[in-house]
Each structure stands twice: as C-alpha cells, then as structure tokens.
Design a protein around this motif. Sequence first.
Motif, PDB file in Angstrom:
ATOM      1  N   HIS A  94      -6.988  35.623 -13.368  1.00  0.00           N
ATOM      2  CA  HIS A  94      -7.766  35.379 -12.153  1.00  0.00           C
ATOM      3  C   HIS A  94      -6.970  34.676 -11.071  1.00  0.00           C
ATOM      4  O   HIS A  94      -7.477  33.785 -10.388  1.00  0.00           O
ATOM      5  N   LEU A  95      -5.708  35.069 -10.924  1.00  0.00           N
ATOM      6  CA  LEU A  95      -4.951  34.556  -9.784  1.00  0.00           C
ATOM      7  C   LEU A  95      -5.503  35.235  -8.542  1.00  0.00           C
ATOM      8  O   LEU A  95      -5.910  36.399  -8.590  1.00  0.00           O
ATOM      9  N   PHE A  96      -5.538  34.518  -7.437  1.00  0.00           N
ATOM     10  CA  PHE A  96      -6.031  35.100  -6.195  1.00  0.00           C
ATOM     11  C   PHE A  96      -4.884  35.857  -5.538  1.00  0.00           C
ATOM     12  O   PHE A  96      -3.879  35.266  -5.170  1.00  0.00           O
ATOM     13  N   GLU A  97      -5.067  37.174  -5.405  1.00  0.00           N
ATOM     14  CA  GLU A  97      -3.961  38.038  -4.962  1.00  0.00           C
ATOM     15  C   GLU A  97      -3.476  37.710  -3.551  1.00  0.00           C
ATOM     16  O   GLU A  97      -2.344  37.995  -3.198  1.00  0.00           O
ATOM     17  N   TRP A  98      -4.355  37.150  -2.726  1.00  0.00           N
ATOM     18  CA  TRP A  98      -3.971  36.906  -1.336  1.00  0.00           C
ATOM     19  C   TRP A  98      -3.259  35.569  -1.179  1.00  0.00           C
ATOM     20  O   TRP A  98      -2.840  35.206  -0.100  1.00  0.00           O
ATOM     21  N   ARG A  99      -3.161  34.826  -2.270  1.00  0.00           N
ATOM     22  CA  ARG A  99      -2.464  33.541  -2.204  1.00  0.00           C
ATOM     23  C   ARG A  99      -1.108  33.662  -2.876  1.00  0.00           C
ATOM     24  O   ARG A  99      -0.933  34.435  -3.808  1.00  0.00           O
ATOM     25  N   ILE A 135       2.011  32.155  -5.229  1.00  0.00           N
ATOM     26  CA  ILE A 135       1.973  31.456  -6.512  1.00  0.00           C
ATOM     27  C   ILE A 135       1.709  29.962  -6.291  1.00  0.00           C
ATOM     28  O   ILE A 135       0.859  29.365  -6.957  1.00  0.00           O
ATOM     29  N   TRP A 136       2.406  29.401  -5.314  1.00  0.00           N
ATOM     30  CA  TRP A 136       2.229  27.971  -5.063  1.00  0.00           C
ATOM     31  C   TRP A 136       0.799  27.654  -4.618  1.00  0.00           C
ATOM     32  O   TRP A 136       0.192  26.693  -5.082  1.00  0.00           O
ATOM     33  N   GLN A 137       0.266  28.511  -3.726  1.00  0.00           N
ATOM     34  CA  GLN A 137      -1.106  28.276  -3.265  1.00  0.00           C
ATOM     35  C   GLN A 137      -2.119  28.451  -4.396  1.00  0.00           C
ATOM     36  O   GLN A 137      -3.152  27.784  -4.420  1.00  0.00           O
ATOM     37  N   ASN A 138      -1.812  29.346  -5.336  1.00  0.00           N
ATOM     38  CA  ASN A 138      -2.672  29.511  -6.498  1.00  0.00           C
ATOM     39  C   ASN A 138      -2.638  28.272  -7.378  1.00  0.00           C
ATOM     40  O   ASN A 138      -3.669  27.786  -7.828  1.00  0.00           O
ATOM     41  N   VAL A 139      -1.424  27.799  -7.606  1.00  0.00           N
ATOM     42  CA  VAL A 139      -1.243  26.662  -8.506  1.00  0.00           C
ATOM     43  C   VAL A 139      -1.950  25.418  -7.961  1.00  0.00           C
ATOM     44  O   VAL A 139      -2.529  24.646  -8.709  1.00  0.00           O
ATOM     45  N   SER A 184       6.855  31.447  -3.629  1.00  0.00           N
ATOM     46  CA  SER A 184       6.206  32.022  -2.439  1.00  0.00           C
ATOM     47  C   SER A 184       5.929  33.515  -2.606  1.00  0.00           C
ATOM     48  O   SER A 184       5.608  34.202  -1.644  1.00  0.00           O
ATOM     49  N   ALA A 185       6.028  34.000  -3.862  1.00  0.00           N
ATOM     50  CA  ALA A 185       5.697  35.401  -4.126  1.00  0.00           C
ATOM     51  C   ALA A 185       4.191  35.525  -4.312  1.00  0.00           C
ATOM     52  O   ALA A 185       3.486  34.545  -4.518  1.00  0.00           O
ATOM     53  N   ARG A 219       1.231  32.129 -17.397  1.00  0.00           N
ATOM     54  CA  ARG A 219       1.813  30.781 -17.308  1.00  0.00           C
ATOM     55  C   ARG A 219       1.416  30.110 -16.002  1.00  0.00           C
ATOM     56  O   ARG A 219       1.113  28.914 -15.980  1.00  0.00           O
ATOM     57  N   VAL A 220       1.391  30.895 -14.926  1.00  0.00           N
ATOM     58  CA  VAL A 220       0.944  30.338 -13.635  1.00  0.00           C
ATOM     59  C   VAL A 220      -0.502  29.859 -13.766  1.00  0.00           C
ATOM     60  O   VAL A 220      -0.860  28.771 -13.312  1.00  0.00           O
ATOM     61  N   ALA A 221      -1.329  30.670 -14.439  1.00  0.00           N
ATOM     62  CA  ALA A 221      -2.742  30.292 -14.606  1.00  0.00           C
ATOM     63  C   ALA A 221      -2.852  28.976 -15.379  1.00  0.00           C
ATOM     64  O   ALA A 221      -3.693  28.132 -15.075  1.00  0.00           O
ATOM     65  N   LEU A 222      -1.983  28.818 -16.379  1.00  0.00           N
ATOM     66  CA  LEU A 222      -2.023  27.569 -17.149  1.00  0.00           C
ATOM     67  C   LEU A 222      -1.623  26.382 -16.278  1.00  0.00           C
ATOM     68  O   LEU A 222      -2.265  25.332 -16.308  1.00  0.00           O
ATOM     69  N   ILE A 223      -0.569  26.562 -15.489  1.00  0.00           N
ATOM     70  CA  ILE A 223      -0.132  25.460 -14.626  1.00  0.00           C
ATOM     71  C   ILE A 223      -1.212  25.136 -13.599  1.00  0.00           C
ATOM     72  O   ILE A 223      -1.485  23.971 -13.314  1.00  0.00           O
TER      73      ILE A 223
END
Lengths: 259, 243
Positions: free
Chosen positions: A87-92, A94-98, A131-132, A144-148
């Motif tokens: 459930h990462l937000f595609e428009w954000r 990686i940093w903005q998601n985290v 910033s990807a 892993r991003v979701a966990l962080i």
Amino acid sequence: MGKMLSFDNVNFFYQTKKEEIQALKDLTFDVDENEFASIVGPSGCGKTTILSLIAGLLEASSGEILLSGTPIKDSDDRIGYMFQRDHLFEWRTIWQNVTLSLEIKKQPNADQIREQAKELLKKYDLYDFISAKPRELSGGMRQRVALIRTLVMQPKLLLLDEPFSALDFQTRLKVCDDVYDIIKSENKTAILVTHDISEALSMSDKVVVLSSRPASVKHIQMLKFNGETPLSRREDPSFGKIFDLIWKQLTNEKDNKQT
Amino acid sequence: MKKTTNKPKFSPVAKYSKAHERYLKRLRNDKIFVILFQILILVLGIGLWELLAYTKVIDAFFVSSPSRIFNMFVSLVENGSIFKHIGITLLETIIGFVVATLGGTFFAIILWWNKRLRRILEPYIVVLNSLPKIALGPIIILWVGSGMGAIIVMCVLICIVLTTITMLNAFNSCDADKIQLMKSMHANKFQIFWKLILPSATDEFISVLKINVGMSCNQPALSLRRKFQVLSLQKVRSCLVNT
Ligand SMILES: Nc1ncnc2c1ncn2[C@@H]1O[C@H](COP(=O)(O)OP(=O)(O)OP(=O)(O)O)[C@@H](O)[C@H]1O
Ligand SMILES: [Mg+2]
C-alpha cells in the motif's frame, strides 16, 4: 518482562444484513514486551480481525483487550500496522511514503525520526531510491519500504499481516531476515500473522495456533531455537519436530471440520 | 597504445544504448506514422465535404462548405470582428469549464463526505445525468436570456453532472485497505481525503478535465456557428436585395 498486550475472553461479531458472523470466540492470549509472537490459523478464521481490533479499527463485542495494562481505546501507545500488500502511495516518492505518518501526526522529535528513517533506508539499500516512485522498486524493496514507513510511527507494537505472502520464496527469506533484524535491533514487540508454519517458527518466540472460525486459541507454543537469524533458526534440530506438532494441530482441525 | 585507449568504446553500455536507440527510433517512426495518417484523414474529410458541396450533392446553404467557411473567416478577419467573436467564445468556454469542473468536484467531495446525503440524492443524480440537457435550452433562454449567460449555464449544466459522477466514483474506488492504513496512523477524515482520496483520483480528474474542455468548447462553438450563420444569412439577403 511486562505484558504488552492481553486478550481476555474477547468475542467479536461482524454485522451483515443477512446475519451476525462470529469471528472470535472467547479469545485469550497475551504477548510480552519485546516478544515476537506469531498467529497461525486456517484461512478465514479471524486473524486479520484480531489485528484490526488491536489497531483500534474495530471494537470488541465483549471481553477486554489491554495494551500495557490500559484498555485499547484509552491507550495512546502507538501501533504500527503492516498490511499484506505494501500500500505504498504511487504518487509519492519513497521518502514521502516513509514519512507519511509524520505529516499526519506532528511529532516533537520529528527531525530525529527522519534521521533514523534515513539510517534504515541506507542499511537496506534503499537510500538511492529515496526520490524514486514506488513503481520503480521490486516487490521485496517495496515491502521493506512499507516496514520502514511503519517504524517511522515509532510504534511500541508492530502488527504484521502476512507481509511476505506477495513475495517469491527467495525474496521472502531475505525480507524475513531483514524484518527480523530490524524488529530485534529496534527492540519492538511484534505480532505476525502468517499461514506459513515454518515462517512463524523461524521468526517468533511464541506461536498462537487458532481454531477455524470463530477463532479461539487452540494451542500456544513457546519457542527456543538456537540461531541469530530466521534462516539459521530453521537449522535447529528440534525445528522439524515442532513443525510437525503445529501442523498436526492445524490439520487435526481440518479433519474435525470434515467429519 | 591507441588500441587500448579505444577499447572502452566497446563497453556493454554502448551495445545497450544501440538497442535503446533502435527502440527510440521505432517509437519515433510510429509516432510519425500516426500523425501522418491523422492529417491524411483530415485532408480527405475536408476535401470530400468541399467536393460534395461543389457538386451540389449536399446543400451548402445548410451545411456550408470549407471554402465558404474560409471566405467567411477571411472577411471576418478583414473587418476585425473575428477577434471579438473569438474573445467571447473563449470567455464563455473558460467560465463554463472552470465553473463546471470546480463545481462538480465540489459536489463530489460533499457527497463523498456525507454518505447519507449521497444515498438520498442518488436517484436525482442519475435522472439528471440521463436528461438530455440540450432539451433544457428553451427554458434556460427564458430564464437567463439568450446571451452569454445562457451559453454558460448550458455549458455548466452539461459538464457538471458528469464531473460529479466521475469524481465521486473515483473517490469511492479508493482501496479500502489504504484507508485502513491511514486510520491506523490516526489520520482524521480530512487527512484521509487530502492525502489519499484526492491524489488517488488524479487520473480521473485529468480525464474529466479533458472531457470538460471538449464539452465546454462545444457549447460556445455552437453559438459561434450561429453567429456565422446569421452573418451569412445577412449576406444572402443583401445579395438577394441587390439583384
Ligand atoms: N467486513 C466484514 N463483514 C462481514 N464478515 C467479515 C468481514 N470481514 C471478515 N469477515 C468474516 O470474518 C471471518 C474472519 O475474517 P478475517 O479476515 O479476520 O480472516 P483471516 O483469518 O484474516 O483470513 P485470511 O487467512 O484469509 O486472511 C471470515 O470468515 C470473513 O468471512
Ligand atoms: Mg487475513
């Protein structure tokens, strides 16, 4: 060690137009601080329901759920919930998601948390992708991003709902190791829901086996395997024996259902 | 010596970029092909129209013809009134477009926010959507007159219902688990809307923008044609009077 979470005779019913579905029946178990507990049970038995109750997304029909001794509703302890899909937000980015949760709830030590998040991203080879957009990442990286992202909430208790089930086996073992490492080194309490017995055994200190719906506790297995990582814990001589034991608890269940 | 310095040129990167170049070239060629064909269809269409009008198969008095339009265009440019017409048309389009898009999105937000209101209004929205708004033309002209106001109202009416429905659908199709995720972070309803629902509807919003641009151009364009027709009728009349 204090109790982090305790379920005391919890019942839960889903209300639908047609009927009342009992998902949990007199559920009683607890999880100690810094403990890694796994919940295994037949599909559709009510595992996700348990996590939703803990996260405060649902309210128990009866019984008591305590978080560090206070009822869930009144507790302001943070709970990090990691879902089956990332459930990462595609428009954000990686940093903005985290850092999403920092935007939602202002934290006094936000800068410190950001630094910590950067460290975690570096440690798990994600810093170059800061910033990807999520679509540029592989499944394992996304998880892993979701966990962080979950850890940035500074949760005392982590809820993991089959977080590896969307990954292929190889990635899964690797991500398991990483997640285990993060959780242990950050001194978190965690509850993992999984249908994979060996995954539950390799990661946790305690396995709670549930009956089919309505879920109640069938068996609680404490674990003491030798090994630093989930992968090495699988090498423990008693691993297979305990696997069989839990397998029997689960399949036994299925036999009962058929007869 | 020279050989060794030359060597790095043949790195795998170079090979890769050649394939990449081929790929880009194919993309470019494809694009050119598509554009050429689009132009061809346009030219053929206009040519056919002119031919049919010229050979009197169709009556140019009603359907006009490319050469007539061109002549009209030239004469309007000569007396300068084209700029006034274009200005008015543009203004009508922009006002209609902005009001309909913002208004429709606003209604969609209200309806997303209040589920009960949504259920109450649902049948009316469906009816409004299926109503041919052109049919309301006479009533609108009675209400607001036949000038710019009527055109803008018409334009808004046509676009706003569709905008509301499309945006509401987009808002409601947001992944329920993502909403749960936001809730587990203790997000309030406004944050859920602002940080999740609205950005996840971006694609739909863009397609609504495109549709609305097209539709709001339509209305004033109709009126522009009307002006042309009035002018050409005047011309016809003056011709008749002169003879
Ligand atoms: N919103 C709902 N309304 C009605 N019934 C529901 C709802 N959510 C879940 N249920 C029912 O409650 C039971 C438990 O659901 P839950 O999602 O907790 O199971 P689970 O153990 O997580 O299943 P799985 O292994 O498939 O993830 C299921 O039988 C399901 O049909
Ligand atoms: Mg589930």
